[in-house]
Design a protein around this motif. Structure first.
Motif: not given
Length: 73
Positions: A15-16, A29, A31-32, A34, A48
């Motif tokens: 996720r990084q 990051r 994470d949001f 895909p 992010f």
């Protein structure tokens, strides 16, 4: 005031990721977002990735940022 900046993804590790714009790199990051892959463009805010962009969208955003910087000089 906060500013989101478009970056090109250079590498992804879980996720990084590492992104680049204007010769500068930044860890971020993902994470949001895909299915993020090297070569993708993302809008980054507060470390992010918040949105995936096309290359054209990223270049247009970077041009607008550069225009604002130039106006301050």
């Amino acid at each position: 005031m906060c500013l989101a900046v478009p970056l090109k993804i250079l590498s992804v590790d879980g996720r990084q990721a590492v992104g680049e714009a204007g010769g500068l790199t930044q860890k971020l990051r993902v994470d949001f977002i895909p299915d993020i892959r090297p070569g993708d463009y993302v809008m980054v805010h507060a470390g992010f990735a918040i949105e995936k962009l096309t290359e054209q969208q990223a270049k247009e955003n970077l041009a607008c940022i550069q225009e604002a910087v130039d106006a301050l000089e």
